[in-house]
Enzyme design. Structure first.
Site, PDB file in Angstrom:
ATOM      1  N   ASP A 133     -27.509 -24.876  31.723  1.00 34.84           N
ATOM      2  CA  ASP A 133     -27.153 -23.706  32.535  1.00 34.84           C
ATOM      3  C   ASP A 133     -27.089 -24.101  34.009  1.00 34.84           C
ATOM      4  O   ASP A 133     -28.107 -24.493  34.584  1.00 34.84           O
ATOM      5  CB  ASP A 133     -28.221 -22.602  32.396  1.00 34.84           C
ATOM      6  CG  ASP A 133     -28.199 -21.934  31.033  1.00 34.84           C
ATOM      7  OD1 ASP A 133     -27.136 -21.864  30.421  1.00 34.84           O
ATOM      8  OD2 ASP A 133     -29.264 -21.463  30.596  1.00 34.84           O
ATOM      9  N   GLY A 152     -34.259 -21.964  35.204  1.00 37.37           N
ATOM     10  CA  GLY A 152     -34.812 -23.167  34.575  1.00 37.37           C
ATOM     11  C   GLY A 152     -36.073 -22.916  33.777  1.00 37.37           C
ATOM     12  O   GLY A 152     -36.462 -23.731  32.955  1.00 37.37           O
ATOM     13  N   ARG A 164     -37.762 -18.562  28.573  1.00 39.13           N
ATOM     14  CA  ARG A 164     -37.592 -17.102  28.523  1.00 39.13           C
ATOM     15  C   ARG A 164     -38.914 -16.398  28.826  1.00 39.13           C
ATOM     16  O   ARG A 164     -38.985 -15.457  29.595  1.00 39.13           O
ATOM     17  CB  ARG A 164     -37.078 -16.721  27.135  1.00 39.13           C
ATOM     18  CG  ARG A 164     -36.429 -15.371  27.084  1.00 39.13           C
ATOM     19  CD  ARG A 164     -35.888 -15.100  25.686  1.00 39.13           C
ATOM     20  NE  ARG A 164     -34.952 -16.111  25.233  1.00 39.13           N
ATOM     21  CZ  ARG A 164     -34.507 -16.217  23.980  1.00 39.13           C
ATOM     22  NH1 ARG A 164     -34.926 -15.373  23.061  1.00 39.13           N
ATOM     23  NH2 ARG A 164     -33.655 -17.170  23.646  1.00 39.13           N
ATOM     24  N   ASP A 209     -29.098 -31.036  32.576  1.00 38.27           N
ATOM     25  CA  ASP A 209     -29.486 -29.660  32.326  1.00 38.27           C
ATOM     26  C   ASP A 209     -28.207 -28.930  31.884  1.00 38.27           C
ATOM     27  O   ASP A 209     -27.099 -29.431  32.118  1.00 38.27           O
ATOM     28  CB  ASP A 209     -30.021 -29.089  33.652  1.00 38.27           C
ATOM     29  CG  ASP A 209     -30.248 -27.611  33.597  1.00 38.27           C
ATOM     30  OD1 ASP A 209     -31.026 -27.174  32.744  1.00 38.27           O
ATOM     31  OD2 ASP A 209     -29.638 -26.883  34.407  1.00 38.27           O
ATOM     32  N   ASP A 246     -29.877 -27.932  38.360  1.00 28.20           N
ATOM     33  CA  ASP A 246     -29.498 -26.907  39.355  1.00 28.20           C
ATOM     34  C   ASP A 246     -30.686 -26.045  39.789  1.00 28.20           C
ATOM     35  O   ASP A 246     -30.538 -25.211  40.679  1.00 28.20           O
ATOM     36  CB  ASP A 246     -28.417 -25.969  38.796  1.00 28.20           C
ATOM     37  CG  ASP A 246     -28.972 -25.033  37.735  1.00 28.20           C
ATOM     38  OD1 ASP A 246     -29.651 -25.533  36.811  1.00 28.20           O
ATOM     39  OD2 ASP A 246     -28.757 -23.813  37.844  1.00 28.20           O
ATOM     40  N   ASN A 274     -30.793 -20.854  23.393  1.00 21.03           N
ATOM     41  CA  ASN A 274     -29.413 -20.527  23.017  1.00 21.03           C
ATOM     42  C   ASN A 274     -28.476 -21.718  23.236  1.00 21.03           C
ATOM     43  O   ASN A 274     -27.253 -21.562  23.144  1.00 21.03           O
ATOM     44  CB  ASN A 274     -28.914 -19.345  23.849  1.00 21.03           C
ATOM     45  CG  ASN A 274     -29.679 -18.065  23.542  1.00 21.03           C
ATOM     46  OD1 ASN A 274     -29.745 -17.635  22.397  1.00 21.03           O
ATOM     47  ND2 ASN A 274     -30.293 -17.472  24.556  1.00 21.03           N
TER      48      ASN A 274
HETATM   49  P1  B16 Z   1     -32.936 -18.734  26.860  1.00 21.84           P
HETATM   50  P2  B16 Z   1     -31.324 -24.680  31.483  1.00 21.84           P
HETATM   51  C1  B16 Z   1     -32.517 -22.330  31.146  1.00 21.84           C
HETATM   52  O1  B16 Z   1     -31.501 -23.211  30.798  1.00 21.84           O
HETATM   53  C2  B16 Z   1     -32.069 -21.370  32.203  1.00 21.84           C
HETATM   54  O2  B16 Z   1     -31.836 -22.046  33.429  1.00 21.84           O
HETATM   55  C3  B16 Z   1     -33.124 -20.335  32.430  1.00 21.84           C
HETATM   56  O3  B16 Z   1     -32.702 -19.413  33.403  1.00 21.84           O
HETATM   57  C4  B16 Z   1     -33.445 -19.627  31.120  1.00 21.84           C
HETATM   58  O4  B16 Z   1     -34.466 -18.682  31.282  1.00 21.84           O
HETATM   59  C5  B16 Z   1     -33.876 -20.684  30.100  1.00 21.84           C
HETATM   60  O5  B16 Z   1     -32.846 -21.638  29.939  1.00 21.84           O
HETATM   61  C6  B16 Z   1     -34.203 -20.089  28.764  1.00 21.84           C
HETATM   62  O6  B16 Z   1     -33.022 -19.576  28.206  1.00 21.84           O
HETATM   63  O7  B16 Z   1     -33.418 -17.368  27.164  1.00 21.84           O
HETATM   64  O8  B16 Z   1     -31.444 -18.807  26.548  1.00 21.84           O
HETATM   65  O9  B16 Z   1     -33.773 -19.441  25.830  1.00 21.84           O
HETATM   66  O10 B16 Z   1     -30.946 -24.431  32.894  1.00 21.84           O
HETATM   67  O11 B16 Z   1     -32.655 -25.389  31.288  1.00 21.84           O
HETATM   68  O12 B16 Z   1     -30.197 -25.277  30.673  1.00 21.84           O
HETATM   69 MG    MG Z   2     -30.151 -24.943  34.865  1.00 27.01          MG
END
Ligand code: B16
Ligand code: MG
Length: 219
Positions: free
Chosen positions: A11, A46, A49, A9, A170, A118
């Site tokens: 973030d 996780g 959005r 993963d 995480d 992102n």
């Molecule tokens: P974005 P991961 C996730 O990344 C985040 O944990 C989560 O909090 C977020 O809402 C999701 O990406 C979408 O992110 O708004 O940047 O598209 O932990 O799966 O790497």
């Molecule tokens: Mg994460």
């Protein structure tokens, strides 16, 4: 079990962008007249959005029409992009880069499995856009964690069997996604929160490949 692939993963595992998601969602909650604390934020981690904003609006007990929801998601993302724009190698979490490089040297296939749209920008900021054998992010999948799609696609791209592969996560939704896909799972964070994972460590600096092989050989 002989380990074939490792799926990470992003973030909260590779880098600390989870804290910026929290700050941006909290700012949006405040903008809408309520607060989001760190415990409530665990339910958002996780998720995509779209699912995150649904969870946030539920916490605040507010609802909006579709157009307004789109506008609020764009607002949150603009704040998030502003917060992450100065990220660099120093935002890599302890041990992450060494662990992944050592895994590659030892012949393991490695993939990124992130819900984030992102992700490719962040990999560039961190200067690791060529680190992974496969990258799957929020732009490639339709189902959000705890659905296993992001990791199953990663395993497919690596050509590895999920049941012989390990996901590093995480978020509780991510741990569930790993288990739903029949992967083994190493939780990165607190034992209490990630109790469904096979092992939990604070960061990738706390575990070696040898320890992993030893642990999962018995599995
Ligand atoms: P974005 P991961 C996730 O990344 C985040 O944990 C989560 O909090 C977020 O809402 C999701 O990406 C979408 O992110 O708004 O940047 O598209 O932990 O799966 O790497
Ligand atoms: Mg994460």
């Amino acid at each position: 079990m002989k380990i074939e692939g490792l799926l990470f993963d992003m973030d909260g595992v590779i880098c600390d962008s989870a804290k910026y998601h929290y700050l941006a969602w909290k700012k949006l909650a405040n903008h809408l007249g309520f607060d989001l604390d760190i415990h409530q934020n665990e339910h958002l981690k996780g998720l995509s959005r779209r699912e995150s904003i649904d969870a946030l609006l539920k916490i605040g007990d507010v609802s909006f029409l579709e157009d307004k929801i789109e506008e609020l998601m764009a607002l949150k993302n603009s704040w998030y992009l502003e917060l992450i724009k100065n990220m660099d190698e120093s935002d890599l979490l302890p041990g992450a880069l060494d662990f992944i490089n050592s895994a590659k040297k030892n012949g393991f296939k490695v993939a990124l499995g992130s819900s984030s749209k992102n992700a490719s920008a962040i990999l560039k900021y961190l200067n690791i856009e060529n680190l992974f054998d496969a990258v799957v992010d929020g732009t490639h999948v339709t189902n959000s964690k705890p659905h296993p799609e992001v990791f199953l696609l990663g395993a497919k791209m690596l050509g590895v069997n999920p049941k012989n592969s390990i996901v590093f996560e995480d978020a509780t939704s991510g741990v569930e996604a790993a288990l739903n896909g029949n992967f083994k799972c190493v939780g990165i964070g607190k034992k209490g929160t990630l109790h469904k994972a096979d092992i939990v460590v604070n960061n990738l600096g706390e575990i070696t490949l040898n320890q992993l092989e030893e642990f999962f050989q018995k599995a």
